[in-house]
Design a protein around this motif. Structure first.
Motif, short mmCIF file in Angstrom:
data_model
loop_
_atom_site.label_atom_id
_atom_site.label_comp_id
_atom_site.label_asym_id
_atom_site.label_seq_id
_atom_site.Cartn_x
_atom_site.Cartn_y
_atom_site.Cartn_z
N GLY A 2 0.95 -1.38 0.06
CA GLY A 2 0.00 0.05 0.07
C GLY A 2 0.69 1.25 -0.06
N LEU A 3 1.85 1.31 0.84
CA LEU A 3 2.73 2.41 0.94
C LEU A 3 3.49 2.71 -0.62
N PHE A 4 3.91 1.80 -1.16
CA PHE A 4 4.62 1.72 -2.52
C PHE A 4 3.52 2.34 -3.37
N ARG A 5 2.39 1.88 -3.64
CA ARG A 5 1.33 2.01 -4.32
C ARG A 5 1.02 3.47 -4.11
N GLU A 6 0.79 4.27 -3.05
CA GLU A 6 0.46 5.58 -2.88
C GLU A 6 1.77 6.47 -3.23
N ALA A 7 2.79 5.96 -2.81
CA ALA A 7 3.95 6.89 -3.07
C ALA A 7 4.48 7.14 -4.62
N LYS A 8 3.99 5.90 -5.19
CA LYS A 8 4.33 5.85 -6.63
C LYS A 8 3.48 6.89 -7.31
N SER A 9 2.27 6.85 -6.95
CA SER A 9 1.07 7.74 -7.51
C SER A 9 1.35 9.24 -7.30
N ARG A 10 2.27 9.32 -6.37
CA ARG A 10 2.64 10.84 -6.00
C ARG A 10 4.16 11.26 -6.51
N GLY A 11 4.66 10.21 -7.06
CA GLY A 11 6.15 10.42 -7.48
C GLY A 11 6.98 10.52 -6.52
N TYR A 12 6.83 9.87 -5.10
CA TYR A 12 7.58 9.92 -3.96
C TYR A 12 8.43 8.61 -4.15
N SER A 13 9.83 8.75 -4.45
CA SER A 13 10.78 7.41 -4.23
C SER A 13 11.26 7.32 -3.10
N ALA A 14 11.86 6.48 -2.69
CA ALA A 14 12.33 6.06 -1.22
C ALA A 14 13.84 6.67 -1.15
N TYR A 15 14.21 7.26 -0.06
CA TYR A 15 15.74 7.59 -0.08
C TYR A 15 16.59 6.39 0.02
N ARG A 16 16.32 5.33 0.43
CA ARG A 16 17.24 3.98 0.27
C ARG A 16 16.03 2.85 0.18
N ALA A 17 16.70 1.70 -0.20
CA ALA A 17 15.48 0.61 -0.40
C ALA A 17 16.28 -0.68 0.27
N HIS A 18 15.02 -1.41 0.70
CA HIS A 18 15.41 -2.71 1.37
C HIS A 18 15.71 -3.50 0.13
N VAL A 19 16.82 -4.65 0.48
CA VAL A 19 17.06 -5.70 -0.68
C VAL A 19 16.00 -6.29 -1.44
N ASN A 20 14.84 -6.46 -0.72
CA ASN A 20 13.76 -7.30 -1.15
C ASN A 20 12.97 -6.38 -2.27
N PHE A 21 13.07 -4.98 -2.14
CA PHE A 21 12.35 -4.01 -2.66
C PHE A 21 13.08 -3.09 -3.70
N MET A 22 14.34 -3.49 -4.09
CA MET A 22 15.09 -2.55 -4.81
C MET A 22 14.61 -2.40 -6.06
N ASP A 23 14.35 -3.60 -6.94
CA ASP A 23 13.62 -3.28 -8.14
C ASP A 23 12.40 -2.41 -8.34
N THR A 24 11.66 -2.53 -7.14
CA THR A 24 10.47 -1.78 -7.21
C THR A 24 10.73 -0.35 -6.87
N VAL A 25 11.61 0.12 -6.23
CA VAL A 25 11.90 1.56 -6.12
C VAL A 25 12.83 2.02 -7.37
N ALA A 26 13.47 1.02 -7.89
CA ALA A 26 14.21 1.35 -9.32
C ALA A 26 13.16 1.81 -10.31
N ASP A 27 12.09 0.96 -10.38
CA ASP A 27 11.03 1.08 -11.40
C ASP A 27 10.39 2.55 -11.13
N PHE A 28 10.54 3.24 -10.25
CA PHE A 28 9.93 4.57 -9.88
C PHE A 28 10.40 5.30 -11.00
N TYR A 29 11.85 5.20 -11.55
CA TYR A 29 12.55 6.26 -12.04
C TYR A 29 12.49 5.96 -13.52
N ASP A 30 11.07 6.30 -14.21
CA ASP A 30 10.60 5.75 -15.30
C ASP A 30 10.63 6.71 -16.44
N PHE A 31 11.30 8.05 -16.24
CA PHE A 31 11.35 8.95 -17.45
C PHE A 31 12.06 8.28 -18.51
#
Length: 555
Positions: A500-529
């Motif tokens: 839920g947090l990832f979903r809401e953050a992505k809809s607002r363009g908020y990336s994470a300042y660092r990523a858990h190893v289980n979610f690194m790919d998820t955070v990397a997907d935010f940078y979609d330009f």
């Protein structure tokens, strides 16, 4: 023969005991031995023998010793596909031994996962991103090469902890304060490279790097900036370079292994003001953020403005069941009672002011007037400390409750919070995981995120547990989750909350300042330009590095 004996990681017995408590007994299922991806058992055996030849028997760990190299809070222990486990660990003591490790790994195409102290807890700790990688544990490379008092900088190896650096400065009576995060047992280098922050005016650690030494994938050694000049008199004094500045390539990356780092410290000031402010209601965060956004941008507040929620104060006092044993999230009426019992606000801010006494006093009065005008429900408190006989103020002369990490003193004071969701009757295994989006320093944006994350947590049976760190123009908001790792319902809820947090953050363009190893790919997907152009560029750098390494090795 490799060792399965766990190394002693800290000379400080309190730190060593805390490490053992976190890692030993954290497993809900026994570890299974894994191989590096694409590497046969026979090939891996050959590689281990070569690692042993380079490092000796105490420098190569396998088997049961891997319990020190996993995430002690792993959410996916019940799933061997997603569980992150290394195949072995190697512990170099020098650049030369590290280069030997890279030579063996390149020969046998074995992926490496490097860390300094493995204390990035809440984000995976020492666990590898790719299961089966060989863990490169740098904690034995622990020399403090220099602390320069005149120019306020240190040069350290990756195994140096914040506590090591602080103790060195005290022992040698150096009038500098290192910036330290909330837990002092982590690596100065590791925290800095992962864009960690502290609390003094040099709190944004990666912005205070000045000169790195890096071992590249092919074993070559490079130094950056003025540190790249032999016998440079400004090696750690200037960030200027000739041509591209390449330090950023080694932040949150696997393009090389940093073996030395210059980092700026803060000179002991003549005076320091310990300042706190609290507000009683959840909605007050909007005006609090807007007020301190101004103070951070204009430099009146020169360091991180740290704001913690009521739940954090409750967690420091014991388990949740002590505060609330009823069903569902802690109700508002009980939160009000807890505020009175603890004499705190719903939001509790702390910051420091530094400099000559008259400057500090002037800033205190300016903030006091502004708080009275814009934050009428607030309680603002301050206490000014001065150096003795006009000398710089020593950190140890400030009471811990007023100074602490705001004057560069490291500790493990917040570690007990991870036990918040354990049963009061005993048992359970403490777990902790963070989601930390970067949000504009806008009161409206922060209040919206607070309400969104509160609903997501409460819908899954958890309380809003958070704090945030105000920088000049942005906020690192930490959704801090503790859970009982042995409780299946808790683990299921954690996964739902994160989704839920990832979903809401992505809809607002908020990336994470660092990523858990289980979610690194998820955070990397935010940078979609431009079809993820940033990721494609970084991946291409990695490809070029691998191609060059293989060419050198084959030649």
């Amino acid at each position: 023969m490799t060792s399965t004996k766990l190394p002693v990681r800290y000379e400080d017995p309190g730190y060593q005991k805390a490490h053992q408590e976190v890692f030993q007994g954290s497993l809900t299922r026994p570890l299974k031995e894994v191989l590096p991806p694409g590497v046969s058992q026979a090939e891996f055996k050959l590689a281990v023998e070569e690692f042993l030849g380079a490092l000796g028997p105490d420098g190569v760990l396998t088997g049961d010793a891997m319990s020190d190299y996993i995430d002690p809070y792993e959410l996916y222990e019940d799933n061997d596909v997603d569980r992150k486990v290394p195949s072995a660990a190697v512990l170099p003591r020098s650049v030369e031994e590290l280069q030997s490790i890279l030579k063996v790994a390149n020969k046998h195409t074995i992926p490496l996962w490097t860390f300094s102290r493995g204390k990035n807890l809440g984000y995976g700790g020492p666990a590898p991103r790719v299961s089966g990688s060989v863990a490169v544990d740098l904690h034995r490379m622990n020399k403090i090469i220099e602390v320069n008092e005149k120019f306020s900088y240190a040069t350290v190896e990756p195994g140096v902890t914040f506590t090591d650096l602080y103790d060195y400065c005290v022992e040698h009576k150096l009038s500098v304060w290192p910036s330290v995060p909330s837990l002092g047992w982590g690596s100065v280098v590791g925290n800095t490279l992962d864009r960690g922050t502290g609390f003094t005016p040099t709190a944004t650690h990666h912005q205070n790097i000045s000169g790195l030494e890096v071992v590249l994938a092919d074993g070559d050694l490079v130094r950056t900036g003025q540190f790249g000049i032999s016998n440079s008199q400004a090696a750690h004094l200037s960030k200027f370079s000739f041509g591209p500045s390449i330090e950023g390539l080694f932040l949150q990356s696997n393009l090389g292994i940093v073996t030395k780092m210059g980092i700026w410290l803060y000179p002991q000031p003549p005076a320091y003001a310990s300042c706190t402010i609290d507000l009683p209601d959840l909605e007050d965060v909007e005006q609090l953020v807007d007020t301190f956004n101004e103070l951070r941008q204009n430099g009146v507040v020169p360091n991180t403005f740290y704001v913690s929620s009521l739940t954090e104060f409750v967690a420091m006092k014991g388990t949740r069941e002590k505060a609330w044993s009823g069903p569902g999230p802690i109700p508002l009426w009980r939160l009000r009672e807890l505020q009175k019992e603890l004499d705190v606000g719903f939001w509790n801010g702390k910051f420091g002011l530094y400099g000559p006494q008259e400057v500090v006093e002037g800033h205190v009065q300016a903030i006091k007037r502004l708080a009275a005008e814009r934050l009428p429900k607030s309680r603002f408190r301050s206490h000014i400390f001065n150096g003795i006989d006009g000398q710089p103020l020593k950190a140890e002369d400030v009471p811990p409750e007023e100074g602490g990490f705001f004057v560069g003193i490291p500790s493990l004071f917040s570690l007990p919070m991870i036990k918040f969701r354990l049963p009061e009757s005993g048992g359970g295994i403490a777990g902790h995981i963070d989601y930390s989006p970067i949000i504009p320093s806008s009161g409206r944006a922060v209040l919206e995120w607070v309400k969104l994350s509160q609903k997501i947590c409460e819908d899954n049976g958890f309380d809003l547990f958070c704090d945030f760190f105000m920088h000049e123009r942005h906020i690192i908001f930490v959704n801090f989750m503790t859970f009982d790792k042995a409780n299946l319902n808790h683990r299921v809820s954690m996964k739902k909350i994160f989704s839920g947090l990832f979903r809401e953050a992505k809809s607002r363009g908020y990336s994470a300042y660092r990523a858990h190893v289980n979610f690194m790919d998820t955070v990397a997907d935010f940078y979609d330009f431009n079809n993820h152009a940033y990721r494609r560029f970084v991946e291409q750098l990695k490809v070029w590095t691998l191609e060059l390494t293989l060419k050198i090795f084959l030649d």
